[in-house]
Design a protein around this motif. Structure first.
Motif, PDB file in Angstrom:
ATOM      1  N   VAL A 309       0.940  -1.001   0.048  1.00  0.00           N
ATOM      2  CA  VAL A 309      -0.122  -0.323  -0.229  1.00  0.00           C
ATOM      3  C   VAL A 309       0.627   1.400   0.132  1.00  0.00           C
ATOM      4  CG1 VAL A 309      -1.445   0.714   1.064  1.00  0.00           C
ATOM      5  CG2 VAL A 309      -2.649  -1.118   1.325  1.00  0.00           C
ATOM      6  N   GLN A 310      -0.054   2.382  -1.387  1.00  0.00           N
ATOM      7  CA  GLN A 310       1.362   3.498  -1.224  1.00  0.00           C
ATOM      8  C   GLN A 310       0.528   4.359  -0.300  1.00  0.00           C
ATOM      9  OE1 GLN A 310       2.900   2.613  -5.429  1.00  0.00           O
ATOM     10  NE2 GLN A 310       4.530   2.772  -4.918  1.00  0.00           N
ATOM     11  N   ALA A 311      -0.859   4.708  -0.385  1.00  0.00           N
ATOM     12  CA  ALA A 311      -1.577   5.865  -0.232  1.00  0.00           C
ATOM     13  C   ALA A 311      -3.070   5.498  -0.771  1.00  0.00           C
ATOM     14  CB  ALA A 311      -1.643   6.679  -1.583  1.00  0.00           C
ATOM     15  N   ILE A 345      -0.669   2.879   5.213  1.00  0.00           N
ATOM     16  CA  ILE A 345       0.469   2.456   4.047  1.00  0.00           C
ATOM     17  C   ILE A 345       1.663   1.828   4.536  1.00  0.00           C
ATOM     18  CG2 ILE A 345       2.599   4.542   3.204  1.00  0.00           C
ATOM     19  CD1 ILE A 345       0.211   6.394   3.012  1.00  0.00           C
ATOM     20  N   GLY A 346       1.942   0.983   3.579  1.00  0.00           N
ATOM     21  CA  GLY A 346       2.817   0.180   3.668  1.00  0.00           C
ATOM     22  C   GLY A 346       2.731  -1.313   3.872  1.00  0.00           C
ATOM     23  N   ASP A 347       1.788  -1.638   4.177  1.00  0.00           N
ATOM     24  CA  ASP A 347       0.578  -3.157   4.182  1.00  0.00           C
ATOM     25  C   ASP A 347       0.973  -3.579   3.380  1.00  0.00           C
ATOM     26  OD1 ASP A 347      -0.216  -2.276   7.486  1.00  0.00           O
ATOM     27  OD2 ASP A 347      -1.952  -2.277   6.814  1.00  0.00           O
ATOM     28  N   LYS A 348       1.359  -4.774   3.750  1.00  0.00           N
ATOM     29  CA  LYS A 348       1.504  -5.647   2.421  1.00  0.00           C
ATOM     30  C   LYS A 348       0.557  -6.540   2.385  1.00  0.00           C
ATOM     31  CE  LYS A 348       6.514  -6.093   1.851  1.00  0.00           C
ATOM     32  NZ  LYS A 348       6.513  -5.032   2.080  1.00  0.00           N
ATOM     33  N   ILE A 349      -0.130  -6.636   1.479  1.00  0.00           N
ATOM     34  CA  ILE A 349      -1.733  -7.613   0.678  1.00  0.00           C
ATOM     35  C   ILE A 349      -1.336  -8.580  -0.162  1.00  0.00           C
ATOM     36  CG2 ILE A 349      -3.945  -7.189   0.249  1.00  0.00           C
ATOM     37  CD1 ILE A 349      -3.682  -4.074   1.474  1.00  0.00           C
ATOM     38  N   THR A 350      -1.940 -10.109  -0.199  1.00  0.00           N
ATOM     39  CA  THR A 350      -2.339 -10.575  -1.329  1.00  0.00           C
ATOM     40  C   THR A 350      -4.258 -10.217  -1.921  1.00  0.00           C
ATOM     41  OG1 THR A 350      -1.217 -12.128  -0.110  1.00  0.00           O
ATOM     42  CG2 THR A 350      -2.101 -12.814  -1.683  1.00  0.00           C
TER      43      THR A 350
END
Length: 370
Positions: A309-311, A345-350
């Motif tokens: 996630v960037q924004a 912001i920064g979360d990693k999601i599949t």
């Protein structure tokens, strides 16, 4: 009301290197609500003014109800036009503004009174008939401008970005009122806007223009689901479609590859994509058809992909989540999420993508691969 046939219409201004309208052909049916939409400078207002007779036709034919209009003056075309800036006479009352065109035609006074009062009743401005434009809001002035067109009972109504001067809430209200007016009058309407949301919510069919060319003429949902080319796919929809350029490869079945990303092609599209194996194509997928696999477990998804996630853009019931694929930070994409799901912001999601909704375009022509 009226049909409008536009046959290979062209407009070139004196001294211009390129044509403003290159070759437009449209068949508009009786009682249709047609919207001309596109970015600034695409030629939509010019095309509308050619229909109105306010711009000369360089080449081609314009027919209203089967009658050639090319050489007829605006007053002889039986059309009415509503302008962006209302174009009301400041020294006249609302009644006088609405009655002015009828007076010029020497319509009897009693008939003028009946027509004006009837139009004012339809638009809910009866209480404003004695006011002058300076004493009214923008929305009220726009209703007066529309009322002035209604009293003439023309074959065709033309609207040139009539809502662009209004605030957001009033635009939504006026959109609904103009659509209701269309139903009440059974009118043929051609409407210009630069706002694709306005076009999607109002038009029976939409003409998408770019650089003086008709890119596609279709119903709102066909434009959204079946865009003819990359421009239409990117222009229609908010947020717009995500695009990645890559290559079609053949493994166990036809696959799209871009750097480390791989997307399986939908089964029904694989025969169409086989001639493109080894060639560059553009792959498109809408924000609506991307899903968080941890949340939407029952959705039909493609292979899993990890994103970062960037924004975030919360808009109430939804949040627009902007992201890049892990290991490929140079391109930003977007998906829509229910606002009840919290991201940072920064979360990693599949994520996964509904593979039946994938769209492919030729890299050189940008035409859709069907």
């Amino acid at each position: 009301m009226a049909t409008i046939d536009i046959k290979n219409l062209k407009k070139v201004y004196p001294g211009a290197e390129d044509a403003t309208i290159k070759q437009a052909s449209l068949e508009i049916e009786d009682k249709e609500f047609i919207v001309l939409v596109g970015p600034s400078g695409c030629g939509k207002s010019t095309l509308l003014r050619m229909i109105a007779g306010l711009e000369d036709i360089t080449d081609g034919e314009l027919l209203i109800d089967g009658n050639l209009m090319n050489e007829l003056s605006p007053k002889d075309r039986d059309i009415a036009m509503v302008f962006q800036n209302y174009a009301l006479y400041p020294h006249m009352t609302v009644f006088e503004n609405m009655a002015f065109g009828l007076k010029l035609r020497k319509v009897p006074k009693q008939e003028i009174k009946e027509k004006v009062e009837n139009a004012a009743d339809i638009l809910g401005i009866t209480h404003l008939l004695d006011r002058r434009p300076k004493d009214m809001s923008g929305g009220q002035r726009q209703r007066v401008a529309i009322g002035r067109s209604i009293v003439r009972q023309p074959k065709v109504f033309l609207f040139d970005e009539p809502l662009s001067n209004l605030d957001a809430a009033l635009r939504v209200q006026m959109r609904a009122e103009i659509k209701k007016l269309h139903r009440d009058l059974n009118a043929t309407i051609v409407y210009v806007t630069h706002d694709q949301i306005e076009a999607m919510t109002m038009g029976d069919r939409i003409v998408v223009l770019k650089d003086g060319n008709v890119m596609q003429f279709d119903t709102p949902m066909n434009l959204f689901n079946n865009p003819a080319n990359k421009f239409v796919a990117g222009f229609i929809g908010s947020p717009s479609m995500n695009f990645i350029e890559g290559e079609i490869i053949m493994e166990s079945f036809t696959t799209f590859k871009s750097q480390d990303l791989k997307f399986s092609a939908p089964p029904d599209l694989r025969p169409c994509l086989k001639p493109y194996i080894g060639r560059r194509v553009i792959f498109g997928f809408r924000p609506e058809y991307i899903y968080d696999k941890a949340v939407e477990k029952t959705k039909r998804l493609s292979e899993s992909m990890e994103i970062e996630v960037q924004a975030l853009e919360p808009i109430g019931s939804e949040t627009f989540v902007y992201f890049h694929f892990t290991g490929n930070p140079n391109h930003q994409f977007c998906f829509r999420s229910d606002s009840g799901f919290a991201y940072n912001i920064g979360d990693k999601i599949t994520i996964g993508v509904d593979i039946q909704r994938l769209r492919f375009f030729e890299a050189d022509t940008e035409q859709r691969i069907m």
